[in-house]
Design a protein around this motif. Structure first.
Motif, PDB file in Angstrom:
ATOM      1  N   VAL A 158       2.316  33.277  53.627  1.00 13.52           N
ATOM      2  CA  VAL A 158       1.520  33.747  52.623  1.00 13.52           C
ATOM      3  C   VAL A 158       1.379  32.802  51.617  1.00 13.52           C
ATOM      4  O   VAL A 158       2.176  32.018  51.062  1.00 13.52           O
ATOM      5  N   GLU A 159       0.192  32.609  50.991  1.00 16.70           N
ATOM      6  CA  GLU A 159      -0.319  31.657  49.872  1.00 16.70           C
ATOM      7  C   GLU A 159      -0.507  32.689  48.864  1.00 16.70           C
ATOM      8  O   GLU A 159      -1.586  33.379  49.089  1.00 16.70           O
ATOM      9  N   GLY A 160      -0.153  32.562  47.517  1.00 14.54           N
ATOM     10  CA  GLY A 160      -0.560  33.007  46.540  1.00 14.54           C
ATOM     11  C   GLY A 160       0.076  34.340  46.223  1.00 14.54           C
ATOM     12  O   GLY A 160      -0.569  35.295  45.588  1.00 14.54           O
ATOM     13  N   GLY A 161       1.210  34.653  46.742  1.00 16.06           N
ATOM     14  CA  GLY A 161       1.907  35.983  46.617  1.00 16.06           C
ATOM     15  C   GLY A 161       2.119  36.324  45.223  1.00 16.06           C
ATOM     16  O   GLY A 161       2.244  37.430  44.654  1.00 16.06           O
ATOM     17  N   GLU A 162       2.228  35.394  44.332  1.00 21.08           N
ATOM     18  CA  GLU A 162       2.257  35.572  42.860  1.00 21.08           C
ATOM     19  C   GLU A 162       1.373  36.294  42.056  1.00 21.08           C
ATOM     20  O   GLU A 162       1.473  36.510  41.208  1.00 21.08           O
ATOM     21  N   ASN A 163      -0.011  36.204  42.956  1.00 21.26           N
ATOM     22  CA  ASN A 163      -1.033  36.977  42.091  1.00 21.26           C
ATOM     23  C   ASN A 163      -0.873  38.504  42.346  1.00 21.26           C
ATOM     24  O   ASN A 163      -1.728  39.293  41.938  1.00 21.26           O
ATOM     25  N   ILE A 164       0.101  39.028  43.135  1.00 20.00           N
ATOM     26  CA  ILE A 164       0.384  40.369  43.220  1.00 20.00           C
ATOM     27  C   ILE A 164       1.117  40.850  42.170  1.00 20.00           C
ATOM     28  O   ILE A 164       2.357  40.339  41.952  1.00 20.00           O
ATOM     29  N   PRO A 165       0.610  41.963  41.363  1.00 19.74           N
ATOM     30  CA  PRO A 165       1.400  42.494  40.243  1.00 19.74           C
ATOM     31  C   PRO A 165       2.793  42.944  40.807  1.00 19.74           C
ATOM     32  O   PRO A 165       2.857  43.670  41.631  1.00 19.74           O
ATOM     33  N   ALA A 166       3.737  42.775  39.854  1.00 20.86           N
ATOM     34  CA  ALA A 166       5.048  43.435  40.141  1.00 20.86           C
ATOM     35  C   ALA A 166       5.155  44.938  40.167  1.00 20.86           C
ATOM     36  O   ALA A 166       5.875  45.694  40.817  1.00 20.86           O
ATOM     37  N   ASP A 167       4.161  45.510  39.273  1.00 21.09           N
ATOM     38  CA  ASP A 167       4.124  46.895  39.308  1.00 21.09           C
ATOM     39  C   ASP A 167       2.612  47.411  38.813  1.00 21.09           C
ATOM     40  O   ASP A 167       1.799  46.503  38.454  1.00 21.09           O
TER      41      ASP A 167
END
Length: 255
Positions: free
Chosen positions: A23-32
């Motif tokens: 997966v690339e860009g997983g940091e774009n998913i908000p934590a909550d």
């Protein structure tokens, strides 16, 4: 509990071993908080690999038939899809269509990560097709960001019509969140909803590199079937249904 055991103990390890997903860009998913994942749709496998690779739980609406099939097989399907966090939607049009949208809006407002396939069904040929406007209505009503997601390789691992999956490298690319707060208060405006949907599809086109076709995937399937049956394909139209509500449903079935 079933979601946890399938992801981390039973199904997840097998998928990681044979398909080596990245997966690339997983940091774009908000934590909550609520967010809508708008993904291209190449294969049934999409709905397995995307939740597998995200730390947060993903909920996908699924067609009602998965939950109502009779017999032992039907009960097992209902148990599996319910345990995996899938929610049934009735796509028969009219009031059912509105109920499906209302369910999506409720889940987003409750802070869920909701997965949607804007094309409404799998791409018949690997190209990206016109999106249905239901996701725009859900975004405007719930006021959540849209996160574009591009799947790669799932159509090779799980070709249309295949009964067995084939080992193949799977990649997932997650784009930056799209903010549509500038359209706040304009839910129900069909021009605005179409504009939002087209912007999302453009983001998916850039993210996935797919060729974009400005007709619905369902219409493309009809034309392909006509050609295979030796009939002249009907000219594509801007709408594939006379139902105003059916056009809005961002179906998530894998047909």
């Amino acid at each position: 509990m079933l979601y946890f055991w399938m992801k981390w103990v039973f199904l997840g390890p097998v998928l990681r071993l044979f398909f080596r997903p990245e997966v690339e860009g997983g940091e774009n998913i908000p934590a909550d908080g609520g967010a809508l994942l708008a993904s291209n749709h190449l294969a049934v496998a999409d709905s397995f690999f995307l939740p597998l690779m995200l730390s947060r739980r993903v909920t996908f609406p699924a067609k009602l038939e998965y939950f109502t099939q009779p017999g032992v097989k039907g009960k097992l399907k209902k148990w599996f899809f319910t345990g995996m966090g899938q929610i049934p939607i009735d796509r028969s049009g009219g009031a059912a269509a509105q109920a499906a949208l209302d369910t999506g809006i409720r889940l987003l407002r409750e802070g869920h990560l909701l997965g949607i396939y804007p094309e409404g069904t799998r791409s018949p040929d690997g190209r990206l097709y016109k999106g249905k406007t239901g996701l725009a209505r859900m975004v405007l009503e719930s006021r959540v960001p849209v996160i574009p997601v591009a799947m790669f390789g799932t159509d090779k691992a799980n070709p249309i019509g295949s009964k067995m999956w084939r080992p193949h490298k799977i990649r997932i690319r997650i784009g930056k969140p799209l903010d549509f707060s500038r359209y706040e208060g304009l839910a129900g405006d069909r021009f605005v909803e179409r504009s939002i949907t087209d912007e999302i599809m453009y983001a998916l086109m850039e993210l996935s590199g797919q060729e974009y076709v400005d007709i619905y995937a369902a219409k493309a399937k009809e034309m392909l079937a006509e050609e295979q049956n030796g009939k002249p394909a009907a000219l594509p139209t801007q709408r594939t249904t006379t139902s105003r509500d059916a056009d809005r449903i961002p179906e998530t079935e894998a047909g």
